[in-house]
Design an enzyme around this catalytic site. Structure first.
Site, PDB file in Angstrom:
ATOM      1  N   ASP A  46      61.665  50.654 114.900  1.00  0.00           N
ATOM      2  CA  ASP A  46      61.685  49.310 115.353  1.00  0.00           C
ATOM      3  C   ASP A  46      61.311  48.436 113.971  1.00  0.00           C
ATOM      4  O   ASP A  46      61.980  48.622 112.958  1.00  0.00           O
ATOM      5  CB  ASP A  46      60.654  49.246 116.406  1.00  0.00           C
ATOM      6  CG  ASP A  46      60.988  47.888 117.191  1.00  0.00           C
ATOM      7  OD1 ASP A  46      61.677  47.931 117.832  1.00  0.00           O
ATOM      8  OD2 ASP A  46      60.291  46.752 116.779  1.00  0.00           O
TER       9      ASP A  46
ATOM     10  N   TYR B 292      59.894  37.979 114.795  1.00  0.00           N
ATOM     11  CA  TYR B 292      61.179  37.841 115.218  1.00  0.00           C
ATOM     12  C   TYR B 292      61.659  36.209 114.595  1.00  0.00           C
ATOM     13  O   TYR B 292      62.688  36.439 114.199  1.00  0.00           O
ATOM     14  CB  TYR B 292      61.192  37.649 116.743  1.00  0.00           C
ATOM     15  CG  TYR B 292      61.279  39.209 117.484  1.00  0.00           C
ATOM     16  CD1 TYR B 292      62.469  39.636 117.649  1.00  0.00           C
ATOM     17  CD2 TYR B 292      59.876  39.776 117.640  1.00  0.00           C
ATOM     18  CE1 TYR B 292      62.394  40.859 118.256  1.00  0.00           C
ATOM     19  CE2 TYR B 292      60.021  40.950 118.307  1.00  0.00           C
ATOM     20  CZ  TYR B 292      61.139  41.593 118.526  1.00  0.00           C
ATOM     21  OH  TYR B 292      61.013  42.783 119.080  1.00  0.00           O
TER      22      TYR B 292
ATOM     23  N   HIS C 115      63.148  54.889 122.430  1.00  0.00           N
ATOM     24  CA  HIS C 115      62.898  53.926 121.215  1.00  0.00           C
ATOM     25  C   HIS C 115      61.461  54.352 120.693  1.00  0.00           C
ATOM     26  O   HIS C 115      61.191  54.209 119.732  1.00  0.00           O
ATOM     27  CB  HIS C 115      62.828  52.551 121.927  1.00  0.00           C
ATOM     28  CG  HIS C 115      62.846  51.447 120.927  1.00  0.00           C
ATOM     29  ND1 HIS C 115      63.510  51.269 119.687  1.00  0.00           N
ATOM     30  CD2 HIS C 115      61.891  50.339 120.575  1.00  0.00           C
ATOM     31  CE1 HIS C 115      63.330  50.315 119.167  1.00  0.00           C
ATOM     32  NE2 HIS C 115      62.226  49.870 119.460  1.00  0.00           N
TER      33      HIS C 115
END
Length: 393
Positions: free
Chosen positions: A179, A304, A359
């Site tokens: 990630d 982000y 994930h």
């Protein structure tokens, strides 16, 4: 300054405040037979909120984390942003020649993602290499201090990771992450590769199509992977846009409502994992770390905005790192690309293929992930001996 031992100890007042908020929470209604079509089912949230309010024992899980994971804090400087108090796990192996390994988590994770792989990686054995493991708590996540001004981008996260390893005396090391951990370790490999970081490994396998790519050159399995990624971006990728454009707006809801935070993160835990049998207390411990985090839940959202709206994006930029790269392919991750694409990530020397896994590889499939790392750096492995004088044995 030396590292300071750290024990998680949430004040009673914060626990009492959490329970009051949970008791006063208001839940929305739900359409009949809607399942997951509109998001997290009401029944799941009702069950988790009931458990969080009455039955879940944070003190028990807090004590387990303090017992299982040796934790520390240390002031780490980063250019242009002063010094941040960084929280991390540091578990040394009994093996003198163990390989220093920096583990970097992603979102919605924390240092907790390393919980299962730390004891495996540090094991002493004549059959596989051993590692000194440092699991970095990213700035703004968990119990690490967050940045106080804008512009704290992937390069700054990478600088924190490298500076931490140097401060611990690991002038040469290897790195692993998935990630955001993938993006950050890629930057570490680009900037500090060769001199300090000697190799990197990731379980987030991305990549762009090679020149002249044709769909009919792919296997059926590779086509399924691309189709899975397309569905994810269409139906599950809106969170990226929200966190990359308006983290402050979303932050008010997550900072004030434990139920809102629970739903926001539980959605990802449940849908991004590959049929992992989440126990309710596992979920609530994961969420509680976000709720009690030093920077608050908003601290984890800003990466982000900085990386996507103002930086290089999820894939990063610049030339692929030249140091050895290992890949672990888990078929039910969010983005699954053909190997001809992932080869563009860098100097790929190792591929590990698996039949299952999503994930959160370090948490879902710790044995499989650790086995890949051991094979990459072990005797007869393609990255054996990359850290001079430290074979892992």
């Amino acid at each position: 300054m030396a590292e300071t031992p750290y024990k998680i100890s949430i004040p009673d007042a914060l626990l009492e405040r959490l329970h009051k908020k949970l008791e006063l929470s208001t839940l929305p209604d739900e359409l009949e037979n809607s399942g997951w079509d509109y998001g997290v089912p009401l029944a799941d949230i009702q069950r988790l909120v009931a458990r969080w309010t009455n039955g879940y024992d944070w003190r028990h899980h807090e004590a387990l984390l303090n017992t299982e994971l040796p934790q520390f804090t240390r002031p780490i400087s980063v250019d242009g942003h002063g010094t941040l108090a960084i929280h991390y796990v540091h578990q040394r192996s009994e093996v003198v020649g163990a390989i220093p390994l920096l583990f970097v988590h992603g979102w919605p994770g924390s240092f907790l993602e390393a919980r299962k792989i730390v004891p495996l990686l540090t094991q002493k054995s004549v059959d596989h290499p051993s590692f000194h493991v440092v699991a970095l708590g990213l700035p703004g996540f968990g119990f690490s201090e967050g940045a106080s001004k804008s512009g704290f981008n992937i390069a700054q996260h990478a600088e924190i990771g490298n500076n931490l390893m140097l401060a611990l005396g690991y002038n040469e090391y290897v790195a692993q992450g998935g990630d955001w951990g993938h993006v950050i370790t890629r930057k570490i490999a680009q900037v500090y590769g060769g001199k300090h970081c000697k190799a990197w490994h990731t379980n987030t396998v991305m990549g762009d199509p090679p020149e002249g790519f044709a769909l009919d050159t792919l296997t059926d399995k590779e086509k399924e992977g691309l189709a899975r990624a397309e569905v994810f971006f269409k139906t599950g990728g809106a969170y990226v846009q929200q966190q990359a454009t308006q983290p402050q707006t979303l932050g008010y809801a997550l900072a004030d409502s434990p139920v809102g935070l629970l739903a926001w993160i539980y959605d990802r835990l449940a849908t991004w994992a590959d049929n992992y049998p989440w126990d309710d207390d596992e979920v609530l411990t994961w969420i509680s770390i976000y709720w009690f985090s030093r920077a608050g839940p908003i601290g984890s959202l800003r990466i982000y905005f900085e990386a996507i709206s103002r930086g290089d994006g999820l894939a990063g930029s610049g030339a692929p790192p030249e140091i050895p790269l290992g890949l672990s392919h888990f078929p039910n991750d969010l983005v699954v690309v053909p190997k001809s694409w992932s080869r563009k990530l860098g100097n790929v020397v190792f591929d590990g293929d698996h039949d299952g896994g999503g994930h959160f590889a370090a948490y879902e499939k710790p044995v499989e992930l650790v086995d890949d790392i051991r094979r990459m750096f072990g005797r007869n492995g393609p990255a054996f001996g990359v850290v001079p004088g430290l074979s892992g044995y």
